[in-house]
Design a protein around this motif. Structure first.
Motif, PDB file in Angstrom:
ATOM      1  N   ILE A  69       0.809  -1.226   0.194  1.00  0.00           N
ATOM      2  CA  ILE A  69      -0.018   0.096   0.155  1.00  0.00           C
ATOM      3  C   ILE A  69       1.020   1.212   0.045  1.00  0.00           C
ATOM      4  CG2 ILE A  69      -1.689   1.405   1.346  1.00  0.00           C
ATOM      5  CD1 ILE A  69      -2.897  -1.012   0.251  1.00  0.00           C
ATOM      6  N   THR A  70       0.621   2.196  -0.862  1.00  0.00           N
ATOM      7  CA  THR A  70       1.246   3.338  -1.038  1.00  0.00           C
ATOM      8  C   THR A  70       0.443   4.400  -0.461  1.00  0.00           C
ATOM      9  OG1 THR A  70       0.868   3.518  -3.537  1.00  0.00           O
ATOM     10  CG2 THR A  70       2.910   2.632  -2.790  1.00  0.00           C
ATOM     11  N   MET A  71      -0.749   4.448  -0.486  1.00  0.00           N
ATOM     12  CA  MET A  71      -1.623   5.749  -0.158  1.00  0.00           C
ATOM     13  C   MET A  71      -2.847   5.238   0.708  1.00  0.00           C
ATOM     14  SD  MET A  71      -3.782   8.165  -2.493  1.00  0.00           S
ATOM     15  CE  MET A  71      -4.361   9.873  -1.890  1.00  0.00           C
ATOM     16  N   ILE A  72      -3.064   6.323   1.818  1.00  0.00           N
ATOM     17  CA  ILE A  72      -3.995   5.937   2.717  1.00  0.00           C
ATOM     18  C   ILE A  72      -5.217   7.064   2.328  1.00  0.00           C
ATOM     19  CG2 ILE A  72      -5.062   6.153   5.111  1.00  0.00           C
ATOM     20  CD1 ILE A  72      -2.244   4.708   5.998  1.00  0.00           C
ATOM     21  N   ALA A  73      -6.125   7.201   1.593  1.00  0.00           N
ATOM     22  CA  ALA A  73      -7.124   7.949   1.518  1.00  0.00           C
ATOM     23  C   ALA A  73      -8.171   7.920   2.514  1.00  0.00           C
ATOM     24  CB  ALA A  73      -7.521   7.860   0.013  1.00  0.00           C
ATOM     25  N   LEU A  74      -8.217   8.985   3.405  1.00  0.00           N
ATOM     26  CA  LEU A  74      -9.462   9.179   4.298  1.00  0.00           C
ATOM     27  C   LEU A  74     -10.536  10.067   3.742  1.00  0.00           C
ATOM     28  CD1 LEU A  74      -7.081  10.703   7.023  1.00  0.00           C
ATOM     29  CD2 LEU A  74      -8.376   8.810   7.412  1.00  0.00           C
ATOM     30  N   HIS A  90       6.925   4.558   6.623  1.00  0.00           N
ATOM     31  CA  HIS A  90       6.892   3.776   5.721  1.00  0.00           C
ATOM     32  C   HIS A  90       6.651   4.058   4.273  1.00  0.00           C
ATOM     33  CE1 HIS A  90       6.138   1.033   9.331  1.00  0.00           C
ATOM     34  NE2 HIS A  90       6.856   0.152   8.624  1.00  0.00           N
ATOM     35  N   GLY A  91       6.693   5.485   4.328  1.00  0.00           N
ATOM     36  CA  GLY A  91       6.619   5.991   2.886  1.00  0.00           C
ATOM     37  C   GLY A  91       5.250   5.947   2.483  1.00  0.00           C
ATOM     38  N   ILE A  92       4.213   5.856   3.203  1.00  0.00           N
ATOM     39  CA  ILE A  92       2.866   5.841   2.773  1.00  0.00           C
ATOM     40  C   ILE A  92       2.212   7.164   2.798  1.00  0.00           C
ATOM     41  CG2 ILE A  92       0.625   4.855   3.118  1.00  0.00           C
ATOM     42  CD1 ILE A  92       1.663   2.383   4.370  1.00  0.00           C
ATOM     43  N   LEU A  93       1.771   7.566   1.649  1.00  0.00           N
ATOM     44  CA  LEU A  93       1.049   9.093   1.754  1.00  0.00           C
ATOM     45  C   LEU A  93      -0.218   9.071   2.511  1.00  0.00           C
ATOM     46  CD1 LEU A  93       1.524  11.788  -0.944  1.00  0.00           C
ATOM     47  CD2 LEU A  93      -1.033  10.966  -0.135  1.00  0.00           C
ATOM     48  N   ILE A 328      -1.555  14.924   4.377  1.00  0.00           N
ATOM     49  CA  ILE A 328      -1.611  15.529   5.937  1.00  0.00           C
ATOM     50  C   ILE A 328      -0.054  14.708   6.323  1.00  0.00           C
ATOM     51  CG2 ILE A 328      -3.546  16.251   7.115  1.00  0.00           C
ATOM     52  CD1 ILE A 328      -4.306  13.370   7.528  1.00  0.00           C
ATOM     53  N   THR A 329       0.768  15.459   6.946  1.00  0.00           N
ATOM     54  CA  THR A 329       2.003  14.803   7.612  1.00  0.00           C
ATOM     55  C   THR A 329       2.062  15.173   9.318  1.00  0.00           C
ATOM     56  OG1 THR A 329       2.765  16.966   7.244  1.00  0.00           O
ATOM     57  CG2 THR A 329       3.311  15.447   5.750  1.00  0.00           C
ATOM     58  N   ALA A 330       2.853  14.400   9.640  1.00  0.00           N
ATOM     59  CA  ALA A 330       3.060  14.213  11.363  1.00  0.00           C
ATOM     60  C   ALA A 330       3.302  15.511  11.679  1.00  0.00           C
ATOM     61  CB  ALA A 330       3.880  13.289  11.706  1.00  0.00           C
TER      62      ALA A 330
END
Ligand code: NAD
Length: 330
Positions: A69-74, A90-93, A328-330
């Protein structure tokens, strides 16, 4: 992209499939929530599409990364359920829908205020039973009461505008004040002043480590006796057991909730044939001056269209450019 869509109810599917006519992603819908127990379902996909009660902690994110998985789309604005640091590692956007319909949530917030004040929930039951007595249904004019708004972002400002229309003086607290709110007469004050002066307190800030249990025993102690408290933001802004004590003592006169700190095990499912296991939630249901809805403030046709459209546009942007303007980033 090949996308695993979790927590997908029939209504989500309807709006997402319609919006996908423009994007042509390969969608697989799962009704189940994403969690450590279900993360294996994401195997073979490139992205997961998730909602408010999916659990994206560091262990789940590690498994997602191992599955490719490379993306989490909320499909929501809040992201308190995602470990952003783990996703980054983990390099997941991670992308969200920052705004869909602030009106939907603001209008539901005011619906809770009016329901509680005029006891519409009880009046409706009475009339259906042929009981037209008014004893116990006495309300008050909202006009002229002080409304305290904690978090004056996109939703908070819409609540402010509606309550301004009711003729209410407005107090606000926000870590970054909003000029638009001041223009309609909202006065920014310290949190303590909101607690001590507001007749109605409504929460519209995000759930973060700083706002977790913002409404606790100490905050309740300093509130006006009989104050109305509304939470359509995130459940854990409120320490529920402290609020129950406040309701029992009469310090809190009215409570309107669309969110609950342990809602993950309850909301969005039909549990009407099962025995309720959550004793704290069960206690809340016994108060006549408490109204609870099951995280439905966002649930308008307009909002679902916008959520579906923005979510798929986020995924398409990421697929084409490797970036996303709603990241979104930490
Ligand atoms: P927003 O980002 O536009 O506004 C949030 C505001 O809270 C900002 O102005 C921010 O500065 C402020 N804030 C941040 N930390 C704070 C703190 N410690 N104290 C006080 N204020 C603080 O977000 P929004 O679109 O207005 O949404 C607000 C919240 O509503 C979301 O975080 C989400 O949890 C919730 N929400 C609920 C539903 C629902 O269906 N019930 C739907 C959408 C959003």
């Amino acid at each position: 992209m090949k996308i695993a869509v979790f927590s997908a109810k029939p209504y989500d599917r309807q709006f997402i499939e319609k919006a996908n006519e423009e994007h042509q992603h390969e969608l697989t819908f799962f009704e189940t929530r994403l969690s450590a127990a279900t993360v294996a379902l994401a195997d073979g996909f490139q992205a997961v599409c998730v909602f408010v009660n999916d659990q994206l902690d560091s262990a789940v994110i590690k498994s997602l990364s191992e599955s490719g998985i490379t993306m989490i789309a909320l499909r929501c604005a809040g992201y308190n359920n995602v470990d952003l640091k783990a996703a980054q590692a983990h390099g997941i956007l991670v992308a969200r829908v920052p705004a869909y319909s602030p009106y939907a949530v603001a209008e539901h917030t005011v619906a809770l205020m009016l329901t509680l004040n005029r006891q519409i929930h009880r009046a409706n039951n009475r009339v259906r039973e042929g009981n037209f007595a008014l004893d116990g249904l006495l309300g008050f004019d909202i006009h002229g009461l002080t409304v305290g708004i904690i978090g004056t972002g996109k939703i908070g400002i819409e609540v402010a505008k509606i309550m301004h229309g009711f003729g209410c003086p407005l107090l606000g607290f926000d870590v970054s004040p909003n000029v638009e709110a001041e223009e309609i007469g909202l006065k920014y004050v310290k949190l303590e002043e909101i607690y001590s002066q507001a007749d109605i307190i409504t929460l519209h800030c995000p759930l973060t480590p700083q706002t977790h249990h913002l409404i606790n025993l100490q905050a309740i102690k300093t509130m006006k006796t009989g104050a109305m408290l509304i939470n359509t933001s995130r459940g854990a802004l409120i320490d529920t057991t402290a609020v129950i004590d406040g309701l029992k003592s009469g310090k809190i006169g009215y409570l309107g909730l669309d969110v609950y700190e342990e809602e993950g095990d309850l909301f969005f499912e039909d549990l009407s044939n099962l025995v309720l296991q959550d004793d704290v939630f069960a206690r809340l249901l016994t108060f006549p001056n408490v109204v609870i809805t099951g995280h439905q403030a966002f649930f308008t046709r307009n909002a679902l269209e916008k959520i579906a459209h923005t979510t798929l546009a986020n995924i398409t942007e990421f697929e084409k450019s490797g970036k996303c303007s709603n990241q979104i980033t930490a």
